[in-house]
Design a protein around this motif. Sequence first.
Motif, short mmCIF file in Angstrom:
data_model
loop_
_atom_site.label_atom_id
_atom_site.label_comp_id
_atom_site.label_asym_id
_atom_site.label_seq_id
_atom_site.Cartn_x
_atom_site.Cartn_y
_atom_site.Cartn_z
N ALA A 85 0.84 -1.20 0.00
CA ALA A 85 0.00 0.00 0.00
C ALA A 85 0.87 1.24 0.00
CB ALA A 85 -0.93 0.00 1.21
N ILE A 86 0.27 2.37 -0.40
CA ILE A 86 1.03 3.62 -0.41
C ILE A 86 1.29 4.11 1.01
CG2 ILE A 86 0.26 4.29 -2.70
CD1 ILE A 86 -1.73 6.21 -1.32
N GLY A 87 0.70 3.43 2.00
CA GLY A 87 1.09 3.70 3.38
C GLY A 87 2.57 3.46 3.61
N TYR A 88 3.22 2.77 2.68
CA TYR A 88 4.67 2.55 2.70
C TYR A 88 5.41 3.88 2.87
CZ TYR A 88 9.33 1.37 0.87
OH TYR A 88 10.68 1.22 0.70
N TYR A 89 4.86 4.95 2.27
CA TYR A 89 5.56 6.24 2.28
C TYR A 89 5.29 7.06 3.55
CZ TYR A 89 6.07 4.96 -2.60
OH TYR A 89 6.36 4.27 -3.75
N GLY A 90 4.48 6.52 4.45
CA GLY A 90 4.22 7.22 5.70
C GLY A 90 3.30 8.41 5.51
N VAL A 91 3.60 9.51 6.20
CA VAL A 91 2.76 10.70 6.21
C VAL A 91 3.49 11.84 5.50
CG1 VAL A 91 1.70 12.46 7.67
CG2 VAL A 91 1.56 10.05 8.33
N GLY A 119 -9.72 19.75 7.43
CA GLY A 119 -9.07 20.80 6.64
C GLY A 119 -9.15 20.53 5.15
N GLY A 120 -9.09 19.26 4.75
CA GLY A 120 -9.28 18.89 3.35
C GLY A 120 -8.08 19.07 2.46
N THR A 121 -6.93 19.50 3.02
CA THR A 121 -5.76 19.74 2.16
C THR A 121 -4.90 18.50 1.99
OG1 THR A 121 -4.44 20.52 4.04
CG2 THR A 121 -5.69 22.18 2.80
N GLN A 122 -5.18 17.43 2.75
CA GLN A 122 -4.38 16.21 2.65
C GLN A 122 -4.58 15.55 1.28
OE1 GLN A 122 -7.00 16.79 4.60
NE2 GLN A 122 -8.06 14.94 5.27
N TRP A 123 -3.49 15.00 0.75
CA TRP A 123 -3.53 14.36 -0.56
C TRP A 123 -4.29 13.04 -0.49
CZ3 TRP A 123 -2.50 17.20 -4.55
CH2 TRP A 123 -1.54 18.22 -4.48
N LEU A 124 -4.98 12.73 -1.59
CA LEU A 124 -5.69 11.46 -1.70
C LEU A 124 -5.31 10.82 -3.03
CD1 LEU A 124 -9.41 10.92 -0.71
CD2 LEU A 124 -8.32 9.63 -2.54
N SER A 125 -4.56 9.74 -2.95
CA SER A 125 -4.12 9.01 -4.14
C SER A 125 -5.01 7.79 -4.31
CB SER A 125 -2.65 8.58 -4.00
OG SER A 125 -1.81 9.70 -3.88
N GLY A 163 -6.75 7.36 17.19
CA GLY A 163 -5.32 7.47 17.45
C GLY A 163 -4.53 7.55 16.16
N GLU A 164 -3.42 6.82 16.10
CA GLU A 164 -2.54 6.87 14.92
C GLU A 164 -3.26 6.44 13.65
OE1 GLU A 164 1.79 5.08 13.41
OE2 GLU A 164 0.96 4.46 15.35
N GLN A 165 -4.28 5.56 13.80
CA GLN A 165 -5.01 5.09 12.63
C GLN A 165 -5.69 6.23 11.88
OE1 GLN A 165 -8.78 2.20 11.65
NE2 GLN A 165 -7.66 1.82 13.52
N ALA A 166 -5.98 7.33 12.57
CA ALA A 166 -6.62 8.48 11.93
C ALA A 166 -5.77 9.06 10.81
CB ALA A 166 -6.93 9.56 12.97
N ASP A 167 -4.46 8.77 10.82
CA ASP A 167 -3.59 9.23 9.73
C ASP A 167 -4.09 8.76 8.37
OD1 ASP A 167 -1.94 10.54 11.48
OD2 ASP A 167 -0.39 9.00 11.50
N LEU A 168 -4.76 7.59 8.33
CA LEU A 168 -5.26 7.06 7.07
C LEU A 168 -6.30 7.99 6.45
CD1 LEU A 168 -5.70 3.30 8.06
CD2 LEU A 168 -3.86 4.29 6.68
N LEU A 169 -6.98 8.76 7.28
CA LEU A 169 -8.04 9.65 6.81
C LEU A 169 -7.64 11.12 6.82
CD1 LEU A 169 -10.98 7.98 8.76
CD2 LEU A 169 -10.37 7.61 6.36
#
Length: 312
Positions: free
Chosen positions: A122-128, A201-207, A269-275
């Motif tokens: 998954a692209i989670g490989y690249y972290g945040v 905020g909506g500025t996070q990238w979505l691939s 928690g940390e899982q929120a990074d996915l969203l």
Amino acid sequence: MMKFADSERSFLVTGATGFIGQILVQALLRDGHRVTVLTRQVPQASALFDGRVECIAGMEQLPPSRRVDVIINLAGARILGWRWSAARRAVLRQSRIGLTNKVVQWIASAEHKPALLLSASAIGYYGVQARGDQTELTERHGPQPVFMSDLCREWEAAARGAETHGVRVACMRFGLVLGRQGALPMMLLPVRLGLGGPLGGGTQWLSWIHVDDLIAGIAHLCRAQAGGSYNFTAPECVSQAQFSRVAASVLRRPYGLPTPGWPLRLALGEQADLLLEGQRVVPSRLLESGFVFAYPGLCEALQACCDRSPNR
């Protein structure tokens, strides 16, 4: 019709009963290949594919003398859901890394080695990726010291263990997969209710990638017998706010009010990074290899997911 090879091949598929796996197996069968699926639910899987595939509950049921030409490894417990406690992290690792190790152990004992192992990541490989960072992440970028990145890195390392047995390995880093199943229906629910708007905020990238392009990409790598790492994302990357705006337009719904991110962060928690966080990932190696996307843009991809055609 989508072609995985010029002649009949024997495929082993893990994760075959999931959203992507079901579509993949049906495509392999239409292309005339023999398919074995590894599943914990043998009767259900057999019924799902109308008895047209062989179902095994464990790799030990596959004799070393069996010829398998290509293995497509999609198995993995759903990552979004329960909070990432120590117990949940262990489940996620076992369902990905543990199972992949078992596949590689079978390869070690196989009398006829597969030519290719295609293994999901998954692209989670690249972290945040930091908000406001415009960098396009290609396969040359590295991981970060966060759980989702570690999980993908360890998953890929387990798959590459097959290379020591002469098997070419391709790791497929999936973005958000758009289709009538998977995460998209829940993502579109607030939009359908007129509440879809910027999240956190909506500025996070979505691939993202349309599921038809994902399956076509797998077929492309099978034909090319290609190894290495590949980003499975569409050429067009959008922000979360842009995604919601396009979805609202496609569904002819109003673009809703912003939703704060802190309740998700508190709950997950940390899982929120996915969203709430993202990565601007580009499919450099797929494009360089000549792959052509059927859905390079988000609008046409969402339209295809929301029309009345058969489930994709």
